[in-house]
Design a protein around this motif. Sequence first.
Motif: not given
Length: 661
Positions: A75-77, A102-103, A132-133
Amino acid sequence: MSEVILAQSAGFCFGVKRAIEMAYKQIENNEKTYSYGPLIHNKEVTGDLEKKGIAIIESLDDIDEGTVLVRSHGVGKALYDAVEEKGLQIVDGTCPYVKKIHNIVKEHHDLNKGIIIAGNSHHPEVIGINGWCENEAKMIETPGEASALELEQGAEYIVVVQTTFRQSRFDEIVEELKKKNIRLEVFNTICSATEKRQTEAVSLSQNVDKMIVIGDKKSSNTQKLVEICGKNCENTVHIETICDLVLNNFSKNDRIGITAGASTPPAIIKEVVVTMSEAFDNAVQNLEGSEEITFEQMLEDSLVTLHTGDVVKGAVIQIVNEEVSVNLGYKSDGVIPRGEFSNDPSVIPSKEVQPGDEIEVFVVRVNDGDGNVLLSKKRVEAQKGIEDVEAAYNEKTVVTGTVTEVVKGGLIAVVNGVRVFIPSSQVSNRFIEDLSVFKGKELDFNIIEMDRVKRRIIGGRKALVEKEISVKKAALFSSIEAGAKATGTVSRLTDFGAFVDLGGVDGLIHISEMSWGRITNPKELLKEGQTVEVYILDVDKEKGKISLSLKDRDMNPWNFVAEKYLVGTVVEGKVVRMVPFGAFVELEPGVDGLVHISQIANKHVVKPEDELKVGEIISVKVLEVNTEQKKISLSKRQAEAPVEEEVVAEAPAEEAAVTEE
């Protein structure tokens, strides 16, 4: 008779298996758990989990307690932040390969680089990556979309790819992006398990009459398997469970291939294979029996069996405090403590491996007391390395190792993960006082002693160094000659001079050949490691000695003395040495003159020290110059005479007469 062939990589990948293991562990612990979206794309699995109490949610709005299980797609941050804000617990089932993406995305987004994601923009994995962006990524799925993509000219971009994407299509997309006027960095983040599954599907579908692909209709990787198999075998069918299988479409003489998506449970695969085998009287060797079995039992059967001493492969899950967690396909994860990662203590695990990387490990203990499998990476390296080292010992070949420690009596060097002791007497062909200069360096040496039972391995460089020097010396002595110039490195300083390495062979600069002037210690001019240009004075091939000089013979100051120091002129000099018969005065570096005791003063002088001091600057008159014998006669008395004569001229006549006498 028909033949049923099951692809080796069919079914759960380690990421999916790991997420499901986490879910059932939550059930065992009776913890209230919510799956944020379907855990995997398989109705059979998610249905079983819901029956056992794991509810599927699409929002955190209606829950205020319990644990949120993150699906394998990730999932997203924003979700992690929201879970933390609400004070909920979280169990992260994100596939390590996805977590790696993600990283990458977050790191480069923070550097203000543009993000491009190759994949299905509606797929939960791609949606999670975009989170994540700050959901600013440009998402494309075809080469055509890549070609039409509008990007800022000259800007920096990275491209990542959905883990289940087809490699060939990703390659085409990258080629289109490279045509644009941008600075592009490519990260091929396709899961190795996906690539292997698709490669097997290509090979299998090309060699069978009919192909069965098992997997959920919503599963992206299953859909790609169907597409791949359909291109090679027109009789390809896609089923979700055994209920979708129409046996009338198959005959006894068919060669049947079976593969399955990464989200397909082993129970479903086994049911299809057993049914096909029984229908055509041809059982598959690696799937025995057809009794009913629960999903949990089938999941347990799919797990690997581990024993102490096994060497197995696993995927890195995470690195916390330099301790590496590894998924082994076992019911518990493995842990590599930092001390078991490498024989080189300077190696930092987080800089060597990343989540999703596949590594080979040694099983130290199946249960370390906390329910984890204790693993070692350095023991695998050592096992492989010991064979290489033993071969080098038997064949007397040279090995290369990195010096990791300076210990009492020598060095420790690591060769392919194997620790080798090099005694100080074997480090070189001469005594080296400070061995710390070798730490961190790569050295070539021989294995001169080896005992595998006692794990005693000793290395030696002495013979190797002597052989290298012998070869270099022969080459140097065949080309070097007196009178030539050479460049070397100061290798050692002594009280009497400096040794200079001319390329494997040392020459000596005696202290007298370092300067035209006086020096008391070579350290005044040189230091070890300094590069110097020297003149070859003499070469003694029989004794293996080379005499060197720093002094340019053309610049010998005595060559210019006759012109610079004319007889009768008065010059200044420094008193540098006393002798019973006078004092030596340095006129310039390399040129001394003698002031005889009779020329020191206009009176009787018993000892030069009574009138002069070493280091004193005085005026002297040049009486005589002999360049052949390198002698100059000087007079302090006569240099001062004009002043004294002027005083005498003004004195009374009777005083002048006494002075003359």
